[in-house]
Motif scaffolding. Structure first.
Motif, short mmCIF file in Angstrom:
data_model
loop_
_atom_site.label_atom_id
_atom_site.label_comp_id
_atom_site.label_asym_id
_atom_site.label_seq_id
_atom_site.Cartn_x
_atom_site.Cartn_y
_atom_site.Cartn_z
N TYR A 15 7.65 -0.81 -4.22
CA TYR A 15 6.74 -0.02 -3.84
C TYR A 15 6.88 1.72 -3.50
O TYR A 15 5.75 2.02 -4.18
CB TYR A 15 6.97 -0.98 -2.52
CG TYR A 15 5.20 -0.25 -2.15
CD1 TYR A 15 3.85 -0.88 -2.09
CD2 TYR A 15 5.44 0.88 -1.13
CE1 TYR A 15 3.09 -0.91 -0.87
CE2 TYR A 15 3.93 1.27 0.04
CZ TYR A 15 2.65 0.42 -0.83
OH TYR A 15 1.74 0.52 -0.22
N MET A 56 5.10 -8.24 -2.19
CA MET A 56 4.80 -7.06 -1.31
C MET A 56 3.13 -7.40 -0.61
O MET A 56 2.92 -7.42 0.08
CB MET A 56 4.09 -6.12 -2.61
CG MET A 56 5.49 -5.31 -3.23
SD MET A 56 4.73 -3.89 -3.65
CE MET A 56 6.92 -3.59 -4.32
N TRP A 61 2.05 -5.07 2.52
CA TRP A 61 2.22 -3.96 1.42
C TRP A 61 0.66 -3.87 0.79
O TRP A 61 0.43 -2.14 0.66
CB TRP A 61 4.03 -3.74 1.58
CG TRP A 61 4.35 -4.19 2.07
CD1 TRP A 61 4.08 -4.47 3.60
CD2 TRP A 61 5.90 -3.47 1.40
NE1 TRP A 61 5.75 -4.49 3.96
CE2 TRP A 61 6.48 -4.10 2.78
CE3 TRP A 61 6.11 -4.01 0.48
CZ2 TRP A 61 8.27 -4.19 2.13
CZ3 TRP A 61 7.84 -3.78 0.34
CH2 TRP A 61 8.78 -3.55 1.19
N LEU A 80 -0.45 1.05 2.77
CA LEU A 80 0.34 1.54 3.48
C LEU A 80 1.19 2.41 2.91
O LEU A 80 1.26 2.46 1.57
CB LEU A 80 2.06 0.73 4.22
CG LEU A 80 0.83 -0.80 4.64
CD1 LEU A 80 3.12 -1.21 5.09
CD2 LEU A 80 0.57 -0.57 6.08
N LEU A 85 5.77 2.42 5.70
CA LEU A 85 6.49 1.81 5.26
C LEU A 85 8.11 1.65 5.82
O LEU A 85 8.62 0.56 5.93
CB LEU A 85 6.15 1.30 3.81
CG LEU A 85 7.35 0.40 3.32
CD1 LEU A 85 6.47 -1.07 3.39
CD2 LEU A 85 6.99 0.60 1.53
#
Length: 606
Positions: A15, A56, A61, A80, A85
């Motif tokens: 991410y 995710m 997210w 996020l 996160l």
């Protein structure tokens, strides 16, 4: 580390890669992107990129809308900020018991995202103390005490424990045949409810309680007692001094065991009360082998249910023969660099008075104060060839290492120690520079480095550096060498050291703790006695074992101390004064001779 945790941490890394590839203002804004571009950012195949995006999205997210048909671009919305996160994931890891993984996340990303580090540290700070929790729909309660340490706990095998923190926990997991009451200074029944000795005091018969259970469900028998004592004698160079007078252990039946001594030893019962002489289950210890130290089983009031790099968890052992403890659960989290917890009403704490949070407490918080009976000292190796083998040179070094001067310079909780019943008054009058130079020259010292060994803990480092600088004033060169407790317990290391800064395990068993100081092979003074002093001390220890009154034994203690002081073999530096305050609803809090809280007596009030 569990596979699920590894996968979660990897997902976080992926991410953050996506975030790094997009402009900062992109958070919350839909962005056109192809799956191929996502795969390139994540350095993976199209299939894996699709799976990663789905994971995710399931966690909230991001939002992913794949393009439909040839030439249609997909839409990616990063929900996020990385700092938020990271904070969320770090909390999740802690709440699932993965303390180590949360700390690794902090180490990896804390500097790049300081707000994450700040918010996580603040959140962690309020997780400790004592708490009462209740399950929905239940009238019961679970009382938990949660503490933190800056390193994982090493093994908890009674015959191998070295640090006082380990020994303290062993006391809660195991039991001994007899117990020593610090208040009355008497040996009392424990696993053995009765014992008797013959007229010579060399044959002791112990009668065991029936129905005592080990944590793994088996019943204690005399065979476990015999196995435990022989195991210590054969496998533990650190603590076999405790069984030095034992000649044989004979099992008469399942609940009667006889211990034969080589000679009368009036300290024998006290030795049996030491935590290292605890009784372990033969079947489980043999089955577990080296793993016994990580997941031990005893008969004590608490049992180990988890022990790894993240935490050590103890639970109350309901069938405990001496009465179930009040606390249900003790959690010891490994959090390197953790500060003292803040004062909160949500958790009931014991807080060190040295911490700034102390100023926030009101008058209802209770003082818990005690000076440790164990004390810090520096030993001088008179057994090693070199300058310190010279009596006059050793006397000079001992005089310059004044405990009073060190305490004045370093302060903190350092106070004058009571050393086996007496507050040793050192002669702080140092020879003038001319006399010191003459003594140094006469000793044969020519500026060679003297090796000082100690632990890398903060107080030991401060003490060692002070000693080095003080010696430098006299032209004596000291090189500090830091070693782990296990390394510094090795006889070869102690014999090679010129000086050692360590602490002595003194408690209410005054005479026995002095014998440990002089005989335990894991302590420096044992290896630093010259042959003449060693022979004199051994004779006095044997004499102490033959005496029948406390007054006679105390006279022998004084004679031993006179020998040690006359030979300048160690210098007591200080004892620590432990000053704490306890939350008004946290009861039964008291400190033992080592400055530790006895968890067995702690309870929480509404």
């Amino acid at each position: 580390m569990a596979k699920s945790v590894v996968n979660l941490v990897q997902l976080v890394e992926q991410y953050i890669r996506l975030c790094a590839a997009r402009p900062k203002e992109a958070f919350g804004r839909p962005l056109d992107i192809t799956l191929a571009e996502v795969a390139a950012i994540l350095c993976c195949t199209l299939r894996n990129a699709t799976l990663t995006l789905k994971k995710m999205q399931a966690r909230g997210w991001l939002l992913w809308q794949p393009g439909r048909g040839r030439g249609n671009r997909s839409v990616l919305t990063l929900v996020l900020d990385p700092a938020d996160l990271l904070l969320s994931v770090a909390k999740e890891l802690v709440q699932t018991g993965e303390i180590r993984a949360s700390q690794e996340l902090l180490e990896q990303y804390g500097q790049a995202w300081p707000t994450f580090a700040q918010h996580f540290s603040r959140w962690m700070n309020i997780q400790f103390g004592a708490r009462i929790t209740r399950e929905k729909g239940s009238s019961g309660r679970v009382d938990t005490l949660r503490l933190f340490f800056d390193r994982p706990f090493a093994g908890l095998d009674p015959i191998h424990v070295l640090l006082r923190s380990q020994t303290h926990l062993v006391k809660h997991l195991f039991d001994t045949l007899v117990r020593f009451d610090p208040a009355t200074k008497r040996v009392e029944p424990h696993l053995a409810f009765y014992w008797e000795a013959d007229e010579d005091g060399t044959r002791w018969t112990f009668y065991l309680r029936k129905g005592v259970l080990f944590h793994h469900g088996c019943t204690l028998t005399a065979d476990d007692v015999r196995f435990s004592l022989l195991r210590l004698m054969q496998q533990s160079f650190k603590h076999r001094w405790l069984a030095r007078s034992i000649a044989a252990v004979d099992v008469r039946d399942d609940y009667v065991v006889t211990i034969r001594l080589k000679q009368r030893d009036e300290l024998f019962l006290q030795a049996l009360s030491r935590e290292q002489m605890a009784i372990v289950p033969r079947d489980y210890a043999e089955q577990m082998g080296e793993q016994f130290a990580r997941l031990p089983a005893g008969t004590g009031p608490f049992r180990v249910v988890r022990h790894d790099d993240s935490m050590l968890v103890l639970e109350a052992f309901a069938p405990y023969f001496a009465g179930r403890p009040f606390l249900d659960r003790i959690e010891l989290w490994c959090v390197p660099g953790m500060r003292q917890p803040e004062l909160t009403e949500e958790s009931m704490l014991v807080v060190d008075k040295a911490h700034p949070a102390y100023e926030l407490a009101d008058a209802s918080w209770r003082d818990v104060v005690r000076q440790e009976q164990c004390f810090q000292y520096v030993s001088l190796n008179a057994a090693k060839k070199g300058p310190l083998a010279d009596d006059a040179f050793r006397a000079l070094v001992a005089s310059m290492l004044s405990g009073a001067a060190l305490r004045a310079a370093l302060q903190g909780g350092r106070e004058q120690a009571e050393v086996w019943g007496e507050r040793m008054q050192q002669d702080t009058r140092l020879p003038d520079a001319k006399e010191a130079a003459r003594l140094i020259a006469a000793s044969g010292y020519r500026g060679e480095k003297l090796a000082l060994y100690t632990y890398p803990d903060a107080d030991h480092v401060e003490d060692a550096e002070w000693i080095r600088e003080k010696a430098k004033e006299y032209g004596i060169v000291i090189e500090i060498r830091y070693a782990s407790p296990e390394e510094l317990a090795q006889p070869a290391v102690l014999q090679a050291a010129d000086l050692v800064v360590d602490s002595a395990n003194a408690d209410e068993r005054t005479e026995l703790s002095l014998v440990e100081f002089l005989r335990a092979e894991a302590l420096s003074i044992t290896h630093h006695l010259d042959e003449r002093t060693k022979a004199e001390v051994e004779q006095l220890i044997r004499q102490m074992g033959q005496t029948t009154t406390t007054e006679e034994r105390q006279a022998v203690v004084r004679a031993i101390m006179d020998r040690l002081k006359a030979r300048h073999l160690f210098v007591p530096l200080y004892a620590n004064r432990i000053e704490m305050i306890a939350h008004p609803r946290l009861s039964g809090v008291s400190l033992d001779a080592y400055g530790w809280i006895d968890f067995r007596s702690v309870f929480l009030r509404e």
